[in-house]
Design an enzyme around this catalytic site. Structure first.
Site, PDB file in Angstrom:
ATOM      1  N   GLY A  36       0.800  -1.687   0.357  1.00 33.96           N
ATOM      2  CA  GLY A  36       0.074   0.058   0.108  1.00 33.96           C
ATOM      3  C   GLY A  36       0.900   1.687   0.084  1.00 33.96           C
ATOM      4  O   GLY A  36       2.126   1.639   0.296  1.00 33.96           O
ATOM      5  N   ILE A  76      -1.007 -10.993  -0.644  1.00 32.86           N
ATOM      6  CA  ILE A  76      -2.336 -11.555  -2.233  1.00 32.86           C
ATOM      7  C   ILE A  76      -1.765 -11.864  -3.547  1.00 32.86           C
ATOM      8  O   ILE A  76      -2.459 -12.199  -4.335  1.00 32.86           O
ATOM      9  CB  ILE A  76      -3.052  -9.111  -2.168  1.00 32.86           C
ATOM     10  CG1 ILE A  76      -1.850  -9.219  -3.454  1.00 32.86           C
ATOM     11  CG2 ILE A  76      -3.395  -8.995  -1.682  1.00 32.86           C
ATOM     12  CD1 ILE A  76      -2.823  -8.047  -3.856  1.00 32.86           C
ATOM     13  N   TYR A 141      -2.497 -19.010  -0.492  1.00 28.65           N
ATOM     14  CA  TYR A 141      -3.252 -18.098  -0.380  1.00 28.65           C
ATOM     15  C   TYR A 141      -4.578 -18.598   0.420  1.00 28.65           C
ATOM     16  O   TYR A 141      -4.762 -17.486   1.089  1.00 28.65           O
ATOM     17  CB  TYR A 141      -3.234 -17.011  -1.385  1.00 28.65           C
ATOM     18  CG  TYR A 141      -4.034 -15.736  -1.244  1.00 28.65           C
ATOM     19  CD1 TYR A 141      -3.994 -15.104  -0.767  1.00 28.65           C
ATOM     20  CD2 TYR A 141      -5.106 -16.006  -2.626  1.00 28.65           C
ATOM     21  CE1 TYR A 141      -4.461 -14.029  -0.938  1.00 28.65           C
ATOM     22  CE2 TYR A 141      -5.488 -14.814  -2.729  1.00 28.65           C
ATOM     23  CZ  TYR A 141      -5.334 -13.805  -1.937  1.00 28.65           C
ATOM     24  OH  TYR A 141      -6.288 -12.838  -1.639  1.00 28.65           O
TER      25      TYR A 141
END
Ligand SMILES: NC(=O)c1ccc[n+]([C@@H]2O[C@H](COP(=O)([O-])OP(=O)(O)OC[C@H]3O[C@@H](n4cnc5c(N)ncnc54)[C@H](O)[C@@H]3O)[C@@H](O)[C@H]2O)c1
Length: 309
Positions: A36, A76, A141
């Site tokens: 981010g 992610i 994941y």
């Protein structure tokens, strides 16, 4: 309402934070800025720059006292989770548990948890996938996302913390970086804007369910008040193959540049798209933005960004 958003400096959650602030909520963000960016964080919110697995997260809860937690922070990358399941579990299992035990300690009423309809069903045999399909993730994941849903059920039963799990399909839109599950939209746009031909792997017939981030934000708004202890798909139910997506991006950028072709990528699912009927019933949600419109909006965002530089 006081809402703590984890991962609020990232692509999707920063858009959610903007909408929460606009709706009058008091919002704080926890993010370690690993993928981010600080500039994505709405200036009206307090940013705690911290790993969600850090024991000092307790201080954040004590300081901000959220009533609701919106949990978007995650590692992610599916390939990274395959190469390094421990690193994936650090954030996606231990980090989540740190968040949830703090929710219990600090009497948080509800958690909006972000799961993934792109991975929890594994390789479905029928389409579109509904929430009734067996959960059989094939990557660390996906296993962690599924485990997260199970932990939420545990904390709901044991501590009365309500939850809604949103199983996103492939989200695209402004602020998306070229990594992640639906990064292909921003990869195509950014390559074409730079005058470079992007590569389509295999025959370009892999189909996905591309949902616009503005629609995903709507689901996060509705889930504040609606939905109790339930997991719902957030997608369009519409399959789009990579060749069609590429045509839409070319149309949005007014170019007819041919894409390069590359070998098929190992591990790519041939198809995945989601039935979001349940989200309609539970949240009163349905997607509004067509892929053609969403691609234009995304291309516009990247053009504006390039002009500012
Ligand atoms: N993009 C998609 O298509 C898609 C599809 C399904 C699910 N999701 C889920 O949506 C969520 C947001 O994804 P995104 O695409 O916006 O990705 P992103 O990488 O832009 O956002 C993730 C955010 O979490 C932060 N973060 C990562 N590890 C952290 C940690 N240990 N501590 C604190 N902060 C941490 C990152 O810095 C980033 O701001 C994730 O949970 C992801 O699994 C995304």
């Amino acid at each position: 309402m006081k809402i703590l958003v984890t991962g609020g400096a990232g692509f999707i959650a920063s858009n959610v934070v903007d909408a929460y602030v606009a709706a009058g909520h008091e919002v704080a963000v926890v993010d370690n800025l690993s993928t981010g960016k600080k500039e994505n964080v709405n200036p009206a919110v307090k940013l705690y720059t911290m790993d969600i697995a850090d024991p000092r997260l307790a201080d954040v809860f004590a300081d901000f006292k959220p009533r609701l937690v919106n949990h978007h922070a995650a590692q992610i990358s599916v390939p990274l989770s395959v190469d390094d399941p421990l690193a994936d579990a650090h954030t996606n299992v231990m980090g989540l548990l740190n968040v949830l035990t703090n929710c219990r300690q600090h009497r948080v009423e509800k958690v909006i948890y972000v799961s993934s309809g792109g991975v929890v069903y594994g390789e479905p045999k029928q389409f579109p996938a509904t929430e009734m399909f067996p959960l059989q993730p094939t990557s660390p994941y996906g296993i962690a996302k599924y485990a997260g849903e199970l932990y939420l059920k545990f904390f709901a039963a044991q501590a009365g913390i309500k939850f809604v799990a949103l199983r996103y399909s492939n989200v695209y839109g402004p602020r998306q970086m070229p990594h992640g599950e639906a990064g292909v939209v921003s990869i195509f746009i950014q390559a074409l804007m730079a005058g470079k031909a992007p590569t389509i792997f295999g025959d370009g017939k892999c189909v996905r369910d591309y949902v616009f981030v503005g629609d995903v934000v709507e689901a996060n708004l509705k889930a504040i008040e609606r939905g109790e202890n339930v997991a719902v798909n957030i997608g369009t139910g519409r399959p789009t193959d990579v060749n069609e997506l590429y045509r839409l991006v070319c149309d949005a950028l007014h170019t007819d540049m041919k894409a390069l072709s590359g070998p098929p990528r190992r591990g790519d699912l041939l198809a995945n798209y989601l039935d979001a009927t349940l989200a309609g019933t539970v949240l009163g949600w349905k997607p509004k933005v067509s892929l053609a419109e969403g691609v234009v909006l995304t291309a516009q965002y990247f053009k504006n960004l390039a002009e500012k530089k």
